[in-house]
Every structure is written in structure tokens, then in C-alpha cells.
Motif scaffolding. Sequence first.
Motif, PDB file in Angstrom:
ATOM      1  N   MET A 183       0.864  -1.194   0.000  1.00 10.82           N
ATOM      2  CA  MET A 183       0.000   0.000   0.000  1.00 10.82           C
ATOM      3  C   MET A 183       0.893   1.234   0.000  1.00 10.82           C
ATOM      4  O   MET A 183       1.125   1.844   1.051  1.00 10.82           O
ATOM      5  N   GLY A 184       1.423   1.597  -1.139  1.00 10.73           N
ATOM      6  CA  GLY A 184       2.326   2.744  -1.227  1.00 10.73           C
ATOM      7  C   GLY A 184       3.698   2.385  -0.683  1.00 10.73           C
ATOM      8  O   GLY A 184       3.884   1.334  -0.049  1.00 10.73           O
ATOM      9  N   ALA A 185       4.661   3.286  -0.946  1.00 12.10           N
ATOM     10  CA  ALA A 185       6.013   3.052  -0.426  1.00 12.10           C
ATOM     11  C   ALA A 185       6.008   3.152   1.096  1.00 12.10           C
ATOM     12  O   ALA A 185       6.789   2.503   1.778  1.00 12.10           O
ATOM     13  N   ARG A 186       5.099   3.972   1.641  1.00 12.04           N
ATOM     14  CA  ARG A 186       5.064   4.136   3.094  1.00 12.04           C
ATOM     15  C   ARG A 186       4.889   2.781   3.784  1.00 12.04           C
ATOM     16  O   ARG A 186       5.575   2.465   4.745  1.00 12.04           O
ATOM     17  N   PHE A 187       3.969   1.962   3.265  1.00 10.02           N
ATOM     18  CA  PHE A 187       3.743   0.679   3.927  1.00 10.02           C
ATOM     19  C   PHE A 187       4.888  -0.294   3.630  1.00 10.02           C
ATOM     20  O   PHE A 187       5.208  -1.147   4.454  1.00 10.02           O
ATOM     21  N   ALA A 209      15.802  13.997   6.651  1.00 10.97           N
ATOM     22  CA  ALA A 209      15.142  12.820   6.070  1.00 10.97           C
ATOM     23  C   ALA A 209      13.633  12.924   6.218  1.00 10.97           C
ATOM     24  O   ALA A 209      13.136  13.559   7.152  1.00 10.97           O
ATOM     25  N   TRP A 210      12.934  12.289   5.315  1.00 14.59           N
ATOM     26  CA  TRP A 210      11.486  12.091   5.469  1.00 14.59           C
ATOM     27  C   TRP A 210      11.295  11.379   6.812  1.00 14.59           C
ATOM     28  O   TRP A 210      12.023  10.402   7.096  1.00 14.59           O
ATOM     29  N   PRO A 211      10.381  11.840   7.667  1.00 17.50           N
ATOM     30  CA  PRO A 211      10.368  11.356   9.051  1.00 17.50           C
ATOM     31  C   PRO A 211       9.971   9.888   9.244  1.00 17.50           C
ATOM     32  O   PRO A 211      10.247   9.320  10.303  1.00 17.50           O
ATOM     33  N   ALA A 212       9.357   9.259   8.256  1.00 22.15           N
ATOM     34  CA  ALA A 212       8.779   7.923   8.500  1.00 22.15           C
ATOM     35  C   ALA A 212       9.817   6.849   8.818  1.00 22.15           C
ATOM     36  O   ALA A 212       9.511   5.912   9.559  1.00 22.15           O
ATOM     37  N   TYR A 213      11.044   6.971   8.291  1.00 22.32           N
ATOM     38  CA  TYR A 213      12.036   5.911   8.571  1.00 22.32           C
ATOM     39  C   TYR A 213      12.273   5.841  10.085  1.00 22.32           C
ATOM     40  O   TYR A 213      12.218   4.767  10.689  1.00 22.32           O
ATOM     41  N   ALA A 214      12.541   7.012  10.690  1.00 23.61           N
ATOM     42  CA  ALA A 214      12.803   7.032  12.137  1.00 23.61           C
ATOM     43  C   ALA A 214      11.542   6.680  12.912  1.00 23.61           C
ATOM     44  O   ALA A 214      11.600   5.946  13.908  1.00 23.61           O
ATOM     45  N   ILE A 255      18.519   5.000   2.919  1.00 26.58           N
ATOM     46  CA  ILE A 255      18.909   6.115   2.049  1.00 26.58           C
ATOM     47  C   ILE A 255      17.725   6.496   1.155  1.00 26.58           C
ATOM     48  O   ILE A 255      16.829   5.663   0.922  1.00 26.58           O
ATOM     49  N   ASN A 256      17.721   7.722   0.680  1.00 23.95           N
ATOM     50  CA  ASN A 256      16.602   8.203  -0.130  1.00 23.95           C
ATOM     51  C   ASN A 256      17.100   9.279  -1.092  1.00 23.95           C
ATOM     52  O   ASN A 256      17.288  10.422  -0.712  1.00 23.95           O
ATOM     53  N   TYR A 257      17.353   8.855  -2.327  1.00 28.98           N
ATOM     54  CA  TYR A 257      17.817   9.794  -3.376  1.00 28.98           C
ATOM     55  C   TYR A 257      17.067   9.506  -4.663  1.00 28.98           C
ATOM     56  O   TYR A 257      16.938   8.334  -5.003  1.00 28.98           O
ATOM     57  N   SER A 287      16.665   1.415   0.347  1.00 28.20           N
ATOM     58  CA  SER A 287      16.811   2.554  -0.556  1.00 28.20           C
ATOM     59  C   SER A 287      15.422   2.950  -1.069  1.00 28.20           C
ATOM     60  O   SER A 287      14.797   2.226  -1.839  1.00 28.20           O
ATOM     61  N   ASP A 288      14.961   4.103  -0.599  1.00 31.48           N
ATOM     62  CA  ASP A 288      13.632   4.584  -0.971  1.00 31.48           C
ATOM     63  C   ASP A 288      13.786   5.384  -2.262  1.00 31.48           C
ATOM     64  O   ASP A 288      14.326   6.483  -2.261  1.00 31.48           O
ATOM     65  N   GLU A 289      13.322   4.815  -3.372  1.00 31.35           N
ATOM     66  CA  GLU A 289      13.620   5.389  -4.686  1.00 31.35           C
ATOM     67  C   GLU A 289      12.384   5.955  -5.373  1.00 31.35           C
ATOM     68  O   GLU A 289      12.280   5.968  -6.598  1.00 31.35           O
ATOM     69  N   ILE A 290      11.434   6.451  -4.545  1.00 31.30           N
ATOM     70  CA  ILE A 290      10.166   6.843  -5.172  1.00 31.30           C
ATOM     71  C   ILE A 290      10.276   8.093  -6.046  1.00 31.30           C
ATOM     72  O   ILE A 290       9.417   8.337  -6.861  1.00 31.30           O
ATOM     73  N   TYR A 291      11.362   8.871  -5.848  1.00 37.73           N
ATOM     74  CA  TYR A 291      11.513  10.068  -6.688  1.00 37.73           C
ATOM     75  C   TYR A 291      12.420   9.798  -7.897  1.00 37.73           C
ATOM     76  O   TYR A 291      12.872  10.750  -8.553  1.00 37.73           O
ATOM     77  N   ALA A 292      12.694   8.529  -8.195  1.00 33.10           N
ATOM     78  CA  ALA A 292      13.611   8.200  -9.294  1.00 33.10           C
ATOM     79  C   ALA A 292      13.310   8.950 -10.599  1.00 33.10           C
ATOM     80  O   ALA A 292      14.234   9.459 -11.237  1.00 33.10           O
ATOM     81  N   GLN A 314       9.416   1.416  -3.838  1.00 37.40           N
ATOM     82  CA  GLN A 314       8.956   2.148  -5.011  1.00 37.40           C
ATOM     83  C   GLN A 314       7.459   2.401  -4.881  1.00 37.40           C
ATOM     84  O   GLN A 314       6.771   1.730  -4.108  1.00 37.40           O
ATOM     85  N   SER A 315       6.984   3.350  -5.656  1.00 40.00           N
ATOM     86  CA  SER A 315       5.586   3.718  -5.531  1.00 40.00           C
ATOM     87  C   SER A 315       5.082   4.295  -6.839  1.00 40.00           C
ATOM     88  O   SER A 315       5.850   4.891  -7.595  1.00 40.00           O
ATOM     89  N   LEU A 316       3.771   4.122  -7.078  1.00 38.57           N
ATOM     90  CA  LEU A 316       3.189   4.782  -8.247  1.00 38.57           C
ATOM     91  C   LEU A 316       2.668   6.168  -7.884  1.00 38.57           C
ATOM     92  O   LEU A 316       2.164   6.878  -8.735  1.00 38.57           O
ATOM     93  N   SER A 317       2.802   6.525  -6.602  1.00 43.46           N
ATOM     94  CA  SER A 317       2.286   7.820  -6.131  1.00 43.46           C
ATOM     95  C   SER A 317       2.865   8.979  -6.920  1.00 43.46           C
ATOM     96  O   SER A 317       2.137   9.826  -7.437  1.00 43.46           O
ATOM     97  N   LYS A 318       4.207   9.025  -6.981  1.00 46.23           N
ATOM     98  CA  LYS A 318       4.852  10.174  -7.622  1.00 46.23           C
ATOM     99  C   LYS A 318       5.086   9.893  -9.104  1.00 46.23           C
ATOM    100  O   LYS A 318       4.840  10.747  -9.943  1.00 46.23           O
ATOM    101  N   MET A 399      10.982  17.136  -5.586  1.00 45.96           N
ATOM    102  CA  MET A 399       9.961  18.167  -5.832  1.00 45.96           C
ATOM    103  C   MET A 399      10.181  19.380  -4.969  1.00 45.96           C
ATOM    104  O   MET A 399       9.281  20.192  -4.827  1.00 45.96           O
ATOM    105  N   TYR A 400      11.355  19.454  -4.306  1.00 44.67           N
ATOM    106  CA  TYR A 400      11.473  20.399  -3.205  1.00 44.67           C
ATOM    107  C   TYR A 400      12.698  21.282  -3.283  1.00 44.67           C
ATOM    108  O   TYR A 400      13.745  20.883  -3.804  1.00 44.67           O
ATOM    109  N   LEU A 401      12.535  22.462  -2.669  1.00 46.79           N
ATOM    110  CA  LEU A 401      13.682  23.319  -2.384  1.00 46.79           C
ATOM    111  C   LEU A 401      13.767  23.394  -0.858  1.00 46.79           C
ATOM    112  O   LEU A 401      12.785  23.771  -0.197  1.00 46.79           O
TER     113      LEU A 401
HETATM  114  N1  PMP Z   1       9.088   8.111   0.633  1.00 47.51           N
HETATM  115  C1  PMP Z   1       9.275   9.442   0.540  1.00 47.51           C
HETATM  116  C2  PMP Z   1      10.677   9.968   0.521  1.00 47.51           C
HETATM  117  C3  PMP Z   1       8.178  10.320   0.448  1.00 47.51           C
HETATM  118  O1  PMP Z   1       8.392  11.628   0.336  1.00 47.51           O
HETATM  119  C4  PMP Z   1       6.865   9.775   0.466  1.00 47.51           C
HETATM  120  C5  PMP Z   1       5.627  10.618   0.387  1.00 47.51           C
HETATM  121  N2  PMP Z   1       5.756  11.938   0.462  1.00 47.51           N
HETATM  122  C6  PMP Z   1       6.738   8.385   0.575  1.00 47.51           C
HETATM  123  C7  PMP Z   1       7.865   7.588   0.656  1.00 47.51           C
HETATM  124  C8  PMP Z   1       5.388   7.728   0.629  1.00 47.51           C
HETATM  125  O2  PMP Z   1       4.835   7.582  -0.602  1.00 47.51           O
HETATM  126  P1  PMP Z   1       3.569   6.654  -0.878  1.00 47.51           P
HETATM  127  O3  PMP Z   1       2.483   7.569  -1.325  1.00 47.51           O
HETATM  128  O4  PMP Z   1       4.003   5.716  -1.929  1.00 47.51           O
HETATM  129  O5  PMP Z   1       3.237   5.941   0.381  1.00 47.51           O
END
Ligand code: PMP
Length: 465
Positions: A183-187, A209-214, A255-257, A287-292, A314-318, A399-401
Motif C-alpha cells: 500500500m504505497g512506499a510508506r507501507f 530525512a522524510w520522518p517515516a524511517y525514524a 537512504i533516499n535519493y 533505498s527509498d527510490e520513489i523520486y527516481a 517504489q511507488s506509483l504515487s509520484k 519536488m522540493y527546495l
Molecule cells: N518516501 C518518501 C521519501 C516520500 O516523500 C513519500 C511521500 N511523500 C513516501 C515515501 C510515501 O509515498 P507513498 O504515497 O508511496 O506511500
Amino acid sequence: MSGRSSERDALDPLREEMDSVTLEMARLLSRRSDLARRIGEAKRGMGAPVDDGEREGALRAKVVAACGSDEEAAMASRLLNFLLNESVQVQSAAAPPAATSHTAIFQEAKRLEEAGHDIVHMEVGEPDSAPSPSAAAALSAACEAGHTRYGTALGIAELRDAAAEAESAHGTPLTRENVIVTMGARFAIYLAIESLLSPGDELVVIEPAWPAYAQCAMRAGVKVARVRTTLESAWEPEISEIESAITPNTKMIAINYPNNPTGKVLPARRQAEIMGLAARRSLYVLSDEIYAPYSFTEWHSALESGHDKTIVTQSLSKSHAMTGFRVGYAIAPKAETLRMARLQSLCLTCVPTPVQHAALAALRSEPPGAARETLERLRTLPPRAAGMGLEFAEPDGAMYLFARLPRGLDGGEVALECLKRGLAIAPGAGFGGYGPFVRLSACREAPILARGMDILNSVISGGGP
Ligand code: PMP
């Protein structure tokens, strides 16, 4: 018979002693929690952060020195990780929720919008384009074709095959056995941390870092070792610092790049060094690669390293503008996908089957222009930001500055003032204590972003809206 009863005679006092040691530990634990609460209050009074790596290190050295053997030291160190995590939770829970946290800004922005205010959203990373029409068509076709039943926790075979084929492009041949649909990269991140790590283990997180890892780690009783990077070093982690964050309890590096929030893409050499270090120490790399797809420069998947303990999320979100579909996947060795699948099965049985069919159609079709469009919009932010006195490293992608405010201004206070004037932005504190920073998301049309930047300018220059 008499042998048994004399054994029992010996066992009973040992059991009683064990009970009383355990009860003593429970009493000590409650005393420790009380102390943690009081320390938390004192720290808040001083404005000091909850985490204190130096003190933790000093305590660990004393604990290890007090142990009689290496095995005892390893066990005590894991127990210490558990206790330190509890202290952080107790201290953080006692704190009133920061009015300036990332999520507080988002909630307040939504509330204002519902009350009829016009808000420029630069606080969330979400493409504003529609998913490809074939995804929506596949969703209803799946319902019509009767793909409406429970599925396996690993996901539908066709989607796993498509993901394996797409990710095999990075050089390591993969099969569906290396894929779990989530269910998304988050899960996927939650599953990887919760099912592959145990309480007392450690996870290295490179900040900001995106806070979810911690957050996932803390929830799993896993200790977070934070490696801070700085704007001055263009957000590049030093290998020596990652190395010194690794202890015998470390099991994973996240890591997340391209990175959220900095937009950083690591130079290939530095990424290869991290992967090499993980391989030498036999650590997982998450390695969270959702912004690849969101990169201005050359980007490399962690899968290129061939390190056999690599987990890619990976995710289809972005990539396919499908945030609300909640669908992504993890690539992992077969045994690890099965462990994640057991937890996914427990939590939610399977990812909704029609959604998986929509994801399959999306992967098979041309991705929408979300990445190209967002990168074009992202390009408009640095010149404006530089003119306003913000300091930043040019984003390589995402997507960010992520920018430091001038004159020591606080990101949280500026975010609150911006919100009053109709602009939502994310304070830097939410990404690991970067208080003087803000994260500006480029997911709106350029004229709307320009309006947002006008509001930010009016706030930081102290003028009216
Ligand atoms: N990883 C990173 C780095 C994100 O920024 C986000 C969402 N902002 C996610 C994962 C979660 O994405 P998803 O919608 O696939 O759960």
C-alpha cells in the motif's frame, strides 16, 4: 521419583529469585520512566532537544564496561537501545504537539481551506496531474472482470512480473519472487523495518530525512542512529560519519535519493561507497527510490551495486500521479519478501485487487508528464529564493527546495505566519531538527508558486502581505 523431587527443590528457589529479579526490574523501569518524564520537562524548559547522542554514547560505554562477557555486552546494549527509545518516546509524548510541525501546518491549512480561505499549497509533495486514463479504465475493467476478491499478500503475479522487469533494468536480474506489492512506499518501508529488524537493533538514518524511517523504527523498538548532513557540504554524508554511526547492533542503513526534503542526488561514487560499506558489514540498505523519475541529473538505483541485502521501495504515487490509489512495491531478496508478506497478510490481507490491476495498467503505459512538469516548476524556485536571501543547494531532483531562512529566522514561526497569509510550507524541524530551514514543494502551477513566493517574501522581509 525422589530424584525428580530433589530437582524440583533446587528449581523452586531459583524460580523465586528469578521472579523477584524480574519484579525489581519492573520497579526500576517505572522509576526510569518517571525520570525520563522529568528530564523531558527540564529539557523543554531549556529548549533542548530530546535526543542527545553524546550522553547516550557515554552511558553505553559504562553499560558495556559493566558487563562480564562480549555476549552479555551485546545483550545489555540491545536492552539499552530499548530503554533509550522508551525515554525518547516518554519525553516526546510529554511535549505538547508543536503548532509548527509539518503535519500541524498541513492540518491547519486544510481547516482554513474548509473555512473558505484560499491557500497556496507548498507543504505537500503530490503531483497535481491526473493519472493516465488507462489506470482509471483498468480499475473499472478489473471490477467488471470480477477481479474483486481477496488476493495473496505478495500481490498479483502480473504486477510483480512487471515490477521485476522494470527494476531489472538496474543490472540485477529479478523475478516476481523479489517483489511484494504494498500500500504505497510508506507501507513498504513499515513492512521492511518492522519485519526485518528486532527491538534493540539499530537503523542508520541520514538527515535531513522524510520522518517515516525514524518513526517506523521507534515504533518497532529499533534505535535510530542519525547521521546529520549540512547545507555547507551540499547534503552529502561523509562515509566516516556513517561508519562511526555503525555499532554491532546496526542492521540497516536507510537512504533516499533523489531526497525528500533536499532534492539531493548522491554522486555515483559516494553512493557506491555507502553500498560497499553496507556489503562489508552485512547490513541491509533500505533505498527509498520513489523520486527516481524526478531527477535533473544522472541517478543510480541502489540495485546497481549488486549488494544482496538491498531493499528498494517504489511507488506509483509520484511516478504515475497515483497518490490516492495507495500502491507501490518493495524489491528484496526472496526470503525478505516472504517475511514482509507475512506481516502484510496480518495487517491487511492484501492490497486491493482492482487497485493492483490499475497499477499494472499504469506501469504498462507511458507515465503521465508529472515528473517533467514538476521539475520544470521546481526550476522556477531557486532564482526567486536566492533573490529573497534564502540559502540552499540547487536541488538535483525530487519536488522540493530546502532552504535556510535569512537572519536566523525560525522555520516554524515563518511557516505559521505564512499560513495566516495564505501559504502553507513545511518547517525544517520535521526533517530532523533543521529549525532555520523550510521545505518548499513545487507541485503547483508556476504562477501559483510565484504567488506563494511573494507571500514568503513578505513574511521574511517583515512587510505586509
Ligand atoms: N518516501 C518518501 C521519501 C516520500 O516523500 C513519500 C511521500 N511523500 C513516501 C515515501 C510515501 O509515498 P507513498 O504515497 O508511496 O506511500
